[in-house]
Scaffold this active site. Structure first.
Site, mmCIF file in Angstrom:
data_model
loop_
_atom_site.group_PDB
_atom_site.id
_atom_site.type_symbol
_atom_site.label_atom_id
_atom_site.label_comp_id
_atom_site.label_asym_id
_atom_site.label_seq_id
_atom_site.Cartn_x
_atom_site.Cartn_y
_atom_site.Cartn_z
ATOM 1 N N ASP A 1 6.188 5.086 -0.271
ATOM 2 C CA ASP A 1 4.996 4.608 0.419
ATOM 3 C C ASP A 1 5.409 3.567 1.477
ATOM 4 O O ASP A 1 6.297 3.835 2.273
ATOM 5 C CB ASP A 1 4.008 4.047 -0.608
ATOM 6 C CG ASP A 1 2.647 3.709 -0.025
ATOM 7 O OD1 ASP A 1 2.119 4.515 0.758
ATOM 8 O OD2 ASP A 1 2.116 2.631 -0.332
ATOM 9 N N TYR B 1 -2.306 -2.279 6.422
ATOM 10 C CA TYR B 1 -3.209 -1.255 6.966
ATOM 11 C C TYR B 1 -3.779 -1.703 8.308
ATOM 12 O O TYR B 1 -3.776 -0.959 9.287
ATOM 13 C CB TYR B 1 -4.351 -0.976 5.987
ATOM 14 C CG TYR B 1 -3.964 -0.059 4.860
ATOM 15 C CD1 TYR B 1 -4.118 1.318 4.967
ATOM 16 C CD2 TYR B 1 -3.443 -0.562 3.672
ATOM 17 C CE1 TYR B 1 -3.767 2.167 3.942
ATOM 18 C CE2 TYR B 1 -3.082 0.274 2.636
ATOM 19 C CZ TYR B 1 -3.248 1.638 2.776
ATOM 20 O OH TYR B 1 -2.876 2.482 1.752
ATOM 21 N N HIS C 1 3.172 8.891 -7.015
ATOM 22 C CA HIS C 1 3.283 7.794 -6.057
ATOM 23 C C HIS C 1 4.063 6.606 -6.613
ATOM 24 O O HIS C 1 4.713 5.877 -5.873
ATOM 25 C CB HIS C 1 1.857 7.363 -5.709
ATOM 26 C CG HIS C 1 1.733 6.428 -4.557
ATOM 27 N ND1 HIS C 1 1.802 6.831 -3.259
ATOM 28 C CD2 HIS C 1 1.497 5.091 -4.516
ATOM 29 C CE1 HIS C 1 1.610 5.799 -2.453
ATOM 30 N NE2 HIS C 1 1.438 4.721 -3.190
#
Length: 384
Positions: free
Chosen positions: A181, A307, A359
């Protein structure tokens, strides 16, 4: 640079306030008769909140975390938290290879702890003692005990901090890097920027980091990219709000522990290789350990910064150091073509689809991850 030992110690009044807030939780009703179809299932959330308030033993979890050696260091003018475990050196073998493990979102250093033992002491876990690593597990900037960078949060910027941590602070001249990630992006930048010090890079989420400017996607690659776009239509709501309005949702999550754990649990269930049963991979104690760390540090909002600043990330340049991919078993990577990885890695030496682990693969499948890392780094332990 000064490195200081660190212990996690959440004040009693923070825990008392947490329990009071949990006891006053107001729950929503499900939007769909199918459980989890509209996000975190309200019935599961009630169960989880009740256990957090009355059954979960944070002090036991805190003691277990503090069994690992934690440190704080000032790097690039900001505080960085990390766990540092020395490998057990075998007689006649080279020194353990330093390896930095970088987590993603909504994760933490906790994700990497289950794989730390097999990496530092392989003989105690059925491996070859010559495969030992020194393991360094930093908390990403803005996550838990690490401060946000002074400027934008970019993968390249974190890689620069990690390089300084590994070489300037800890004194390692050569090291490997692993992550998934966000951590995968950071790992790729480490390989791209520092080929003289980075022995190799290993990721579990094959980060797409090319603009296709010089070489358009192949038919197979374009089909995959189209699949990702369709997947994002059903899964991308969380990221859209954190990309555009992070402070709005953070105001709710930093004030409501139930909201916080609902936000986290939704992604842990979706992205773990759990077949829809979250607790196959993350039991309540493990999940609430992560949630309590986020709550006690008040860092869910700052964890969104990567983000909000995402548009500032540049494509990763070609990576010349040896590369490895052990592909996560997440829906988004089901048809990931090897050719996409080969666009970035000039020396892709290890490509694996084990079919297990999502993940959070180091937590979900620690033995698998340890063995994949041993196999990839074994020929890279010595220069040349």
């Amino acid at each position: 640079m000064t490195v200081q030992p660190f212990r996690i110690s959440v004040p009693d009044d923070v825990l008392d306030d947490l329990r009071i807030r949990l006891s006053r939780t107001r729950f929503t009703t499900a939007s769909d008769s199918a459980r989890w179809a509209g996000g975190t299932d309200p019935d599961y959330l009630r169960e989880l909140v009740a256990y957090w308030a009355g059954g979960f033993d944070w002090r036991a979890a805190e003691a277990a975390l503090n069994a690992y050696p934690h440190y704080l260091a000032e790097v690039a003018g900001r505080k960085v938290h990390f766990v540092h475990l020395r490998g057990k050196r075998a007689d006649g073998a080279p020194a353990p290879l330093p390896l930095v493990l970088t987590h993603g979102w909504p994760s933490s250093f906790v994700e990497m702890l289950r794989v730390a033992g097999p990496l530092t002491d392989p003989a105690a876990h059925g491996g070859d003692p010559a495969d030992a690593f020194d393991v360094i597990i930093p908390s990403l900037p803005g996550f838990l005990f690490s401060e946000l960078p002074a400027g934008p949060f970019t993968r390249r910027g974190v890689a620069e901090i990690w390089h300084e941590l590994m070489t300037g602070t800890l004194g390692y001249q050569r090291f490997g890097a692993f992550g998934g990630d966000i951590g995968g992006g950071v790992t790729q930048w480490l390989g791209a920027l520092y080929p003289g010090e980075v022995a190799g890079v290993h990721v579990t989420t094959a980060v797409i980091a090319t603009d296709f400017g010089e070489r358009p996607p192949t038919a197979e690659e374009q089909a995959y990219l189209d699949e990702v776009a369709v997947y994002d239509e059903s899964d991308g709501g969380y990221s859209e709000i954190m990309l555009t309005r992070p402070d709005t949702v953070a105001a709710a999550l930093v004030d409501s522990p139930a909201g916080l754990v609902a936000w986290i649990a939704d992604k842990y269930r979706d992205w773990s290789d759990c077949g829809g049963d979250l607790e196959r991979r993350w039991d309540k104690d493990a999940l609430l350990t992560v949630a309590t760390l986020y709550w006690a540090t008040g860092t869910i909002g700052s964890s969104f910064r990567q983000y909000y600043d995402y548009h500032r990330n540049a494509p990763v340049p070609p990576i010349e150091v040896p590369g490895a991919v052990t592909l996560s078993r997440e829906p988004i990577f089901a048809n990931f073509p090897k050719s996409l990885a080969e666009r970035i890695y000039r020396d892709l030496r290890h490509w694996s689809r084990p079919g297990r682990g999502g993940h959070f693969m180091p937590h979900e499948e620690p033995a698998q991850v340890a063995e994949e890392l041993r196999v990839f780094f074994r020929p890279l332990r010595t220069q040349g």
